[in-house]
Design a protein around this motif. Sequence first.
Motif, PDB file in Angstrom:
ATOM      1  N   PRO A  50     -10.620  15.643  -1.563  1.00  0.00           N
ATOM      2  CA  PRO A  50     -11.036  14.314  -1.337  1.00  0.00           C
ATOM      3  C   PRO A  50      -9.818  13.676  -0.457  1.00  0.00           C
ATOM      4  CG  PRO A  50     -10.411  14.734  -3.416  1.00  0.00           C
ATOM      5  CD  PRO A  50     -10.354  16.180  -2.785  1.00  0.00           C
ATOM      6  N   ILE A  51     -10.327  12.555   0.243  1.00  0.00           N
ATOM      7  CA  ILE A  51      -9.257  11.858   1.128  1.00  0.00           C
ATOM      8  C   ILE A  51      -8.765  11.111  -0.098  1.00  0.00           C
ATOM      9  CG2 ILE A  51      -9.061  10.003   2.716  1.00  0.00           C
ATOM     10  CD1 ILE A  51     -11.403  11.070   4.238  1.00  0.00           C
ATOM     11  N   PRO A  52      -7.542  10.874  -0.069  1.00  0.00           N
ATOM     12  CA  PRO A  52      -6.707   9.888  -1.283  1.00  0.00           C
ATOM     13  C   PRO A  52      -7.224   8.442  -0.745  1.00  0.00           C
ATOM     14  CG  PRO A  52      -4.981  11.262   0.076  1.00  0.00           C
ATOM     15  CD  PRO A  52      -6.552  11.333   0.711  1.00  0.00           C
ATOM     16  N   GLY A  53      -7.699   7.896  -1.985  1.00  0.00           N
ATOM     17  CA  GLY A  53      -8.407   6.635  -1.977  1.00  0.00           C
ATOM     18  C   GLY A  53      -9.696   6.458  -1.577  1.00  0.00           C
ATOM     19  N   PRO A  80      -3.933   7.455   6.773  1.00  0.00           N
ATOM     20  CA  PRO A  80      -2.489   7.140   6.866  1.00  0.00           C
ATOM     21  C   PRO A  80      -1.701   8.299   6.099  1.00  0.00           C
ATOM     22  CG  PRO A  80      -3.937   5.874   5.499  1.00  0.00           C
ATOM     23  CD  PRO A  80      -5.041   6.590   6.405  1.00  0.00           C
ATOM     24  N   HIS A  81      -0.636   8.381   6.336  1.00  0.00           N
ATOM     25  CA  HIS A  81       0.380   9.275   5.566  1.00  0.00           C
ATOM     26  C   HIS A  81       0.914   8.455   4.683  1.00  0.00           C
ATOM     27  CE1 HIS A  81      -0.015  12.665   8.503  1.00  0.00           C
ATOM     28  NE2 HIS A  81       0.059  11.580   9.376  1.00  0.00           N
ATOM     29  N   LEU A  82       0.743   8.757   3.487  1.00  0.00           N
ATOM     30  CA  LEU A  82       1.206   8.080   2.222  1.00  0.00           C
ATOM     31  C   LEU A  82       2.083   8.753   1.505  1.00  0.00           C
ATOM     32  CD1 LEU A  82      -2.472   6.861   0.827  1.00  0.00           C
ATOM     33  CD2 LEU A  82      -0.915   5.323   2.263  1.00  0.00           C
ATOM     34  N   PRO A  83       3.190   8.038   0.957  1.00  0.00           N
ATOM     35  CA  PRO A  83       4.109   8.548   0.123  1.00  0.00           C
ATOM     36  C   PRO A  83       3.634   9.497  -1.221  1.00  0.00           C
ATOM     37  CG  PRO A  83       4.872   6.389   0.689  1.00  0.00           C
ATOM     38  CD  PRO A  83       3.429   6.764   1.093  1.00  0.00           C
ATOM     39  N   GLY A  84       4.244  10.484  -1.415  1.00  0.00           N
ATOM     40  CA  GLY A  84       3.696  11.307  -2.454  1.00  0.00           C
ATOM     41  C   GLY A  84       3.094  10.458  -3.798  1.00  0.00           C
ATOM     42  N   GLY A  85       2.105  10.707  -4.090  1.00  0.00           N
ATOM     43  CA  GLY A  85       1.417  10.095  -5.213  1.00  0.00           C
ATOM     44  C   GLY A  85       0.797   8.622  -5.169  1.00  0.00           C
ATOM     45  N   LYS A  86       1.206   8.178  -3.760  1.00  0.00           N
ATOM     46  CA  LYS A  86       0.634   6.825  -3.605  1.00  0.00           C
ATOM     47  C   LYS A  86      -0.822   7.011  -3.003  1.00  0.00           C
ATOM     48  CE  LYS A  86       1.568   2.441  -1.242  1.00  0.00           C
ATOM     49  NZ  LYS A  86       2.892   1.730  -0.429  1.00  0.00           N
ATOM     50  N   ARG A  87      -1.686   6.001  -3.530  1.00  0.00           N
ATOM     51  CA  ARG A  87      -3.176   5.992  -3.140  1.00  0.00           C
ATOM     52  C   ARG A  87      -3.361   4.768  -2.066  1.00  0.00           C
ATOM     53  NH1 ARG A  87      -6.412   9.226  -5.772  1.00  0.00           N
ATOM     54  NH2 ARG A  87      -8.098   8.047  -5.504  1.00  0.00           N
ATOM     55  N   LEU A  88      -4.450   5.107  -1.198  1.00  0.00           N
ATOM     56  CA  LEU A  88      -4.985   4.018  -0.406  1.00  0.00           C
ATOM     57  C   LEU A  88      -5.274   2.643  -0.986  1.00  0.00           C
ATOM     58  CD1 LEU A  88      -5.262   3.999   2.650  1.00  0.00           C
ATOM     59  CD2 LEU A  88      -7.671   4.166   2.350  1.00  0.00           C
ATOM     60  N   ASP A  89      -4.718   1.477  -0.810  1.00  0.00           N
ATOM     61  CA  ASP A  89      -5.242   0.354  -1.431  1.00  0.00           C
ATOM     62  C   ASP A  89      -5.954  -0.408  -0.435  1.00  0.00           C
ATOM     63  OD1 ASP A  89      -3.342  -0.466   0.610  1.00  0.00           O
ATOM     64  OD2 ASP A  89      -1.869  -1.225  -0.857  1.00  0.00           O
TER      65      ASP A  89
END
Length: 210
Positions: A50-53, A80-89
């Motif tokens: 799954p795509i983050p977010g 987007p390249h998100l920092p580890g553990g961060k999800r799309l907002d």
Amino acid sequence: MRAMPPPLLACLLTLLVATAVAPTAVCVSKKAGAPAKPKSAPAPPKPITPIPGADIVRSLCLKTDYPDLCTSSLSRQPQPHLPGGKRLDGAGVLRLAMAAVRGRAAEAREAAAALASDPRTQPQALGPLRDCVASFDDLADSLDGAEEALAAGDRGTTGTMLDTVRTDVDTCDQGFEERRELNPVMAERDAELAKLASNCLAIATAAGLR
């Protein structure tokens, strides 16, 4: 002296007698008794990462007037390249939506410019086509302004710039609408851009960003 039976009847009688005397024939398949070859089980489907977010993308797209277009256009954008553990907002989703508008607007600008330089184009259409090129340039500038305002947390300016993006699309259409004799060669592209711009406004509203 008894009459001899007809040949056909005699033949049938012979066959009946032979059948009664001979042992019952049993047909045995050559493969009988051999264990059935087990069928190979189908390979399990590959898991979809799954795509983050993805959940927030789906949630916000459902709040637009064109949810299917929203989802498909966002899925085609580089994630987007998100920092580890961060999800799309919400802001990230809006940026993806604006990127979709920017990409389609660039394609529309190239198409309008090509038609304006084509000697086969109606002379009366040259003015509206050049207006479209200028409108798409303005649209890119409006997206830049929306990006800056979004980064600064300026919701008022973000909304204003997104409204301007929608207006820039309409400006291209107006040149052809005022000349009914012209073939609206940009109509299909403008219609898609108008929907994409509308989705940006709806996402910004739903995410509390305007």
